[in-house]
Design an enzyme around this catalytic site. Structure first.
Site, PDB file in Angstrom:
ATOM      1  N   LYS A 178      95.865  98.164  28.719  1.00 44.57           N
ATOM      2  CA  LYS A 178      94.682  98.884  28.244  1.00 44.57           C
ATOM      3  C   LYS A 178      93.425  98.205  28.762  1.00 44.57           C
ATOM      4  O   LYS A 178      93.054  97.125  28.311  1.00 44.57           O
ATOM      5  CB  LYS A 178      94.629  98.923  26.713  1.00 44.57           C
ATOM      6  CG  LYS A 178      93.551  99.908  26.241  1.00 44.57           C
ATOM      7  CD  LYS A 178      93.022  99.618  24.869  1.00 44.57           C
ATOM      8  CE  LYS A 178      91.993  98.529  24.828  1.00 44.57           C
ATOM      9  NZ  LYS A 178      90.751  98.826  25.563  1.00 44.57           N
ATOM     10  N   GLY A 230      89.892  88.538  25.235  1.00 43.55           N
ATOM     11  CA  GLY A 230      88.676  89.158  24.705  1.00 43.55           C
ATOM     12  C   GLY A 230      88.024  88.255  23.691  1.00 43.55           C
ATOM     13  O   GLY A 230      88.194  87.027  23.734  1.00 43.55           O
ATOM     14  N   THR A 232      86.867  86.345  20.185  1.00 42.64           N
ATOM     15  CA  THR A 232      87.594  85.659  19.114  1.00 42.64           C
ATOM     16  C   THR A 232      87.778  86.579  17.915  1.00 42.64           C
ATOM     17  O   THR A 232      88.840  86.584  17.287  1.00 42.64           O
ATOM     18  CB  THR A 232      86.852  84.365  18.748  1.00 42.64           C
ATOM     19  OG1 THR A 232      86.921  83.490  19.888  1.00 42.64           O
ATOM     20  CG2 THR A 232      87.468  83.661  17.556  1.00 42.64           C
ATOM     21  N   ALA A 234      88.153  89.888  17.808  1.00 43.13           N
ATOM     22  CA  ALA A 234      89.269  90.819  18.055  1.00 43.13           C
ATOM     23  C   ALA A 234      90.587  90.051  18.090  1.00 43.13           C
ATOM     24  O   ALA A 234      91.607  90.525  17.584  1.00 43.13           O
ATOM     25  CB  ALA A 234      89.046  91.570  19.357  1.00 43.13           C
ATOM     26  N   GLU A 252      93.669  84.857  24.644  1.00 44.36           N
ATOM     27  CA  GLU A 252      92.656  84.147  25.443  1.00 44.36           C
ATOM     28  C   GLU A 252      91.301  84.610  24.922  1.00 44.36           C
ATOM     29  O   GLU A 252      90.919  85.759  25.158  1.00 44.36           O
ATOM     30  CB  GLU A 252      92.789  84.522  26.921  1.00 44.36           C
ATOM     31  CG  GLU A 252      94.077  84.087  27.563  1.00 44.36           C
ATOM     32  CD  GLU A 252      94.150  82.589  27.786  1.00 44.36           C
ATOM     33  OE1 GLU A 252      93.173  81.878  27.489  1.00 44.36           O
ATOM     34  OE2 GLU A 252      95.211  82.144  28.243  1.00 44.36           O
ATOM     35  N   CYS A 288      84.143  83.429  30.374  1.00 42.24           N
ATOM     36  CA  CYS A 288      84.546  82.755  29.134  1.00 42.24           C
ATOM     37  C   CYS A 288      84.503  81.231  29.217  1.00 42.24           C
ATOM     38  O   CYS A 288      84.241  80.566  28.241  1.00 42.24           O
ATOM     39  CB  CYS A 288      85.945  83.213  28.760  1.00 42.24           C
ATOM     40  SG  CYS A 288      87.088  83.004  30.132  1.00 42.24           S
ATOM     41  N   GLU A 386      78.959  82.038  20.934  1.00 43.49           N
ATOM     42  CA  GLU A 386      79.074  82.474  22.331  1.00 43.49           C
ATOM     43  C   GLU A 386      78.047  83.578  22.587  1.00 43.49           C
ATOM     44  O   GLU A 386      78.025  84.596  21.896  1.00 43.49           O
ATOM     45  CB  GLU A 386      80.486  83.005  22.587  1.00 43.49           C
ATOM     46  CG  GLU A 386      80.697  83.397  24.025  1.00 43.49           C
ATOM     47  CD  GLU A 386      82.108  83.911  24.284  1.00 43.49           C
ATOM     48  OE1 GLU A 386      82.568  84.791  23.543  1.00 43.49           O
ATOM     49  OE2 GLU A 386      82.738  83.433  25.241  1.00 43.49           O
TER      50      GLU A 386
HETATM   51  P1  NAD Z   1      86.343  92.475  22.942  1.00 41.44           P
HETATM   52  O1  NAD Z   1      87.193  91.592  22.106  1.00 41.44           O
HETATM   53  O2  NAD Z   1      85.337  93.310  22.279  1.00 41.44           O
HETATM   54  O3  NAD Z   1      87.261  93.487  23.776  1.00 41.44           O
HETATM   55  C1  NAD Z   1      88.288  93.030  24.643  1.00 41.44           C
HETATM   56  C2  NAD Z   1      89.323  94.127  24.777  1.00 41.44           C
HETATM   57  O4  NAD Z   1      89.998  94.285  23.546  1.00 41.44           O
HETATM   58  C3  NAD Z   1      88.768  95.501  25.116  1.00 41.44           C
HETATM   59  O5  NAD Z   1      89.706  96.154  25.944  1.00 41.44           O
HETATM   60  C4  NAD Z   1      88.668  96.167  23.751  1.00 41.44           C
HETATM   61  O6  NAD Z   1      88.724  97.579  23.845  1.00 41.44           O
HETATM   62  C5  NAD Z   1      89.894  95.618  23.072  1.00 41.44           C
HETATM   63  N1  NAD Z   1      89.835  95.462  21.610  1.00 41.44           N
HETATM   64  C6  NAD Z   1      88.761  95.119  20.846  1.00 41.44           C
HETATM   65  N2  NAD Z   1      89.144  95.004  19.555  1.00 41.44           N
HETATM   66  C7  NAD Z   1      90.477  95.260  19.511  1.00 41.44           C
HETATM   67  C8  NAD Z   1      91.451  95.271  18.468  1.00 41.44           C
HETATM   68  N3  NAD Z   1      91.132  95.006  17.197  1.00 41.44           N
HETATM   69  N4  NAD Z   1      92.729  95.558  18.785  1.00 41.44           N
HETATM   70  C9  NAD Z   1      93.078  95.804  20.059  1.00 41.44           C
HETATM   71  N5  NAD Z   1      92.216  95.838  21.099  1.00 41.44           N
HETATM   72  C10 NAD Z   1      90.923  95.543  20.819  1.00 41.44           C
HETATM   73  O7  NAD Z   1      85.726  91.513  24.044  1.00 41.44           O
HETATM   74  P2  NAD Z   1      84.739  91.920  25.230  1.00 41.44           P
HETATM   75  O8  NAD Z   1      83.378  91.986  24.667  1.00 41.44           O
HETATM   76  O9  NAD Z   1      85.273  93.081  25.979  1.00 41.44           O
HETATM   77  O10 NAD Z   1      84.909  90.643  26.192  1.00 41.44           O
HETATM   78  C11 NAD Z   1      84.158  89.514  26.070  1.00 41.44           C
HETATM   79  C12 NAD Z   1      84.921  88.433  25.325  1.00 41.44           C
HETATM   80  O11 NAD Z   1      86.113  88.107  26.034  1.00 41.44           O
HETATM   81  C13 NAD Z   1      84.153  87.142  25.233  1.00 41.44           C
HETATM   82  O12 NAD Z   1      84.276  86.623  23.938  1.00 41.44           O
HETATM   83  C14 NAD Z   1      84.840  86.236  26.229  1.00 41.44           C
HETATM   84  O13 NAD Z   1      84.705  84.874  26.014  1.00 41.44           O
HETATM   85  C15 NAD Z   1      86.239  86.691  26.112  1.00 41.44           C
HETATM   86  N6  NAD Z   1      86.993  86.308  27.319  1.00 41.44           N
HETATM   87  C16 NAD Z   1      87.938  85.335  27.220  1.00 41.44           C
HETATM   88  C17 NAD Z   1      88.624  84.919  28.345  1.00 41.44           C
HETATM   89  C18 NAD Z   1      89.670  83.846  28.281  1.00 41.44           C
HETATM   90  O14 NAD Z   1      90.466  83.747  29.205  1.00 41.44           O
HETATM   91  N7  NAD Z   1      89.725  83.041  27.249  1.00 41.44           N
HETATM   92  C19 NAD Z   1      88.362  85.509  29.567  1.00 41.44           C
HETATM   93  C20 NAD Z   1      87.370  86.487  29.634  1.00 41.44           C
HETATM   94  C21 NAD Z   1      86.708  86.889  28.477  1.00 41.44           C
END
Ligand code: NAD
Length: 479
Positions: A178, A230, A232, A234, A252, A288, A386
C-alpha cells in the site's frame, strides 16, 4: 482503459471496485498531475486473495529454486533500470524531492537492492544440519513466512518499498503493497517492471489508498506479516493490532537523531558541506535518519552556528524538477503547516532563528526556507519532536559525556552522526549513542548492514542479509 485507470492485482491491470480516485498534486506547482483509483476493501480482499493463491501455488514462487527467484529479481532490476529516470521524475514531481537526489536514490536504489538480495538468496542454505547437543542431528529449515502486507510512506516511496519487497521476494513471500496517497503515481512503472520481468501473477500487488485502507490491510486475516514504514503514531497503532493478532511486524518509524560535532571537528564547508547536508537536510529534511539536533561544543558553538548558517543560506531552493535545486518544496500543504507550526513554537520557546524561518519568495509550491535555530535547549519542542522539514536545532554541550547524555535524551533512536578529526574518539562516542545506525563524518546507508531504530524509532531491522530472516519462519526437525 489506461493503466492509470486500473489497479495491479493478480498480475493484471484490473478494474477497481469503485470509481473513487486519488488525485496527486505537484509539490512544486500545486497542480493536479495525475490520479489513480483508490483501492477499497473489496480491492484489498482481491489483492490478498491473489497473493495467497500465488503463495500457495504448488509450483509457484514460494517453491521456486532460490536460483530461479534470484534470476527473476535480476530481471526485475533490469526492468526498473530502464524506468529509472521516469520513476525519479515522478517521485520528485509528487513529493518535492530534488530530482538530483531522486535520480541518485529513487531511480537506482530499488534495482541495487534487488540485485543484492538475488546474490544473498543464491548463497543461502535453506536447511542447516546441526549436531544435536543431546545426540542426533537437528535440521533447521527456513521457509517463507507467507503473504506480506507492506505499508510505505511518501518520502522515499520507491526505496522504502524496495526495503520490503526485495528481501520478501527473495525469501519466497508474496506481497500486497500500500503506497501513500501522496505518491501513488510511481507505483505504475514499478508494477509494469514487475510484470515485464515475469514475476508471476499475484506475487506482488498494489492497493493505493490512505490510512483506513492501510489499517484494513494490517488486520486482514489473509496477511501473515506486516512491514510498516511511517510515523511513530501510526506505528504504535499498527503494533497494537499486530500484538493482538500475534502477527509478526516490522516497524520503521520516526527519528530525532543527533549530529554530534566534537571539538576537534574539521568544519570547512568546501570539504564537508555535501556530507553535512546529506546527514542533516537531505530531501528537504523529509528523511527519517537525519541528525536534526546538531550538538555543538560550547568552546566552538559560535563557529558551528556560522557553518550551519552558511550551509543553509547557500542552498538552492527551487522546483523539484530543476536539476540545480538542492531544497525543494515539502510534500503537501498539510506537511508545510506542520513544519511552520514547529518553527512558530521554536520562536515562542525562546530559540533564535539564525537563517530562514519563513517561506521563500515563490508564488506556488509548499516551500519552507531552510531554517537554522540556535540557542536551543534539548527540552524544547523543536528538539524533542520530529519536524520532518528543513529545520535544524543547534544545541550547545559541555564535553563528550554531556554530548552523549543529550543525544540519548530523546524518545527516538534511528540515525545520527559524529564529526571529528580523530576516528577512534568518534567511534568511542558513536558506540555510546542509543541508536540503530550512526555515521562517522558522514551518514550514508549501506544496504549490506541492518537499518532500523531503537526506542520510539521502531521494532526490527531492514536491509542486510538479516532482513531475509524477517520474511521467513524456521522449523526444527530433530532426527
Ligand atoms: P504516516 O505514518 O502518516 O503514513 C505512512 C503510511 O502509513 C502511509 O501509507 C499511510 O497511508 C499509512 N498509515 C497511516 N496510518 C495508518 C494506520 N493506522 N494503519 C495502516 N496504515 C496507516 O507517515 P508519513 O507522514 O507518510 O511519513 C513520514 C513518517 O515516516 C516520518 O515520521 C518518518 O520519520 C517516517 N519514516 C521512517 C523511516 C524509517 O525507516 N524509520 C523511513 C522513512 C520515513
Amino acid at each position: 482503459m489506461s493503466q492509470h485507470d486500473t489497479l495491479f492485482i493478480g498480475g493484471e491491470w484490473a478494474s477497481p471496485s469503485s470509481g473513487q480516485r486519488i488525485e496527486v498534486r505537484s509539490a512544486s506547482t500545486e497542480e493536479i498531475i495525475g490520479s489513480v483509483p483508490e483501492a477499497q476493501e473489496a480491492d484489498v480482499d482481491a489483492a490478498v486473495a491473489a497473493a495467497r493463491a500465488a503463495f500457495e501455488d504448488p509450483d509457484g514462487w514460494a517453491r521456486w529454486a532460490p536460483t530461479d527467484r534470484a534470476a527473476a529479481l535480476e530481471r526485475f532490476a533490469d526492468a526498473l533500470d530502464k524506468r529509472g529516470q521516469e520513476i525519479a521524475k515522478l517521485v520528485s514531481a509528487q513529493n518535492g524531492m530534488p530530482v538530483a537526489i531522486s535520480s541518485r536514490f529513487e531511480g537506482v536504489f530499488p534495482s541495487v537492492l534487488l540485485r543484492y538480495y538475488a546474490g544473498v538468496i543464491r548463497q543461502a542454505e535453506p536447511e542447516e544440519r546441526r549436531p544435536g547437543l543431546l545426540g542426533g542431528t537437528t535440521i533447521v529449515r527456513r521457509y517463507p513466512i507467507g503473504v506480506v502486507g507492506a505499508i510505505v510512506p511518501w518520502n522515499f516511496p520507491q526505496s522504502l518499498a524496495a526495503f520490503k519487497y526485495a528481501p520478501a521476494l527473495a525469501a519466497g513471500c508474496t506481497l500486497v503493497i500500500k503506497p501513500s496517497p501522496e505518491t501513488v503515481l510511481d507505483s505504475v512503472p514499478l508494477a509494469e517492471a514487475a510484470s515485464e520481468a515475469g514475476i508471476p501473477a499475484g506475487v506482488i500487488n498494489w492497493v493505493p489508498g490512505g490510512r483506513e485502507i492501510g489499517a484494513y490491510l494490517v488486520s486482514h486475516p489473509g496477511i501473515d506479516k506486516v512491514s510498516f514504514t511511517g510515523s511513530t503514531a501510526a506505528g504504535r497503532s499498527i503494533g497494537e493490532v499486530c500484538g493482538r493478532l500475534l502477527r509478526p511486524v516490522t516497524l520503521e518509524l520516526g527519528g530525532k537523531s543527533a549530529a554530534i560535532v566534537l571539538d576537534d571537528a574539521q568544519l570547512d564547508l568546501a570539504a564537508i558541506g555535501e556530507k553535512l547536508f546529506t546527514a542533516t537536510l537531505l530531501n528537504n529534511g523529509q528523511t527519517c535518519f537525519l541528525g536534526t539536533r546538531v550538538l555543538a561544543p560550547r568552546s566552538r558553538y559560535d563557529e558551528v552556528v556560522e557553518v550551519f548558517a552558511a550551509l543553509a543560506g547557500s542552498l538552492a531552493v527551487g522546483d523539484a524538477l530543476d536539476e540545480t535545486t538542492q531544497v525543494g518544496p515539502l510534500a503537501s500543504d498539510r506537511q508545510r503547516d506542520r513544519v511552520e507550526g514547529y518553527i512558530a513554537k521554536g520562536k515562542a520557546e525562546g530559540a533564535r532563528v539564525v537563517v530562514g524561518g519563513g517561506r521563500p519568495d515563490r508564488d506556488k509550491g509548499w516551500f519552507v526556507q531552510p531554517t537554522i535555530f540556535a540557542d536551543v535547549d534539548n527540552n524544547h519542542t523543536i528538539a524533542q519532536e520530529e519536524i520532518f522539514g528543513p529545520v535544524l536545532s543547534l544545541i550547545p554541550y559541555a564535553d563528550d559525556d554531556d554530548a552523549v547524555r543529550i543525544a540519548n535524551d530523546s524518545d527516538y533512536g534511528l540515525g545520527g552522526s559524529v564529526w571529528t578529526g580523530d576516528d577512534e574518539r568518534g567511534l568511542a562516542v558513536a558506540r555510546r549513542v542509543q541508536t540503530g545506525s550512526i555515521g562517522l563524518n558522514n551518514f550514508m546507508l549501506d544496504p549490506t548492514a541492518p537499518f532500523g531504530g531503537v526506542k520510539a524509532s521502531g521494532l526490527g531491522r531492514e536491509l542486510g542479509p538479516e532482513a531475509i530472516g524477517h520474511y521467513q519462519q524456521t522449523q526444527s526437525i530433530f532426527t
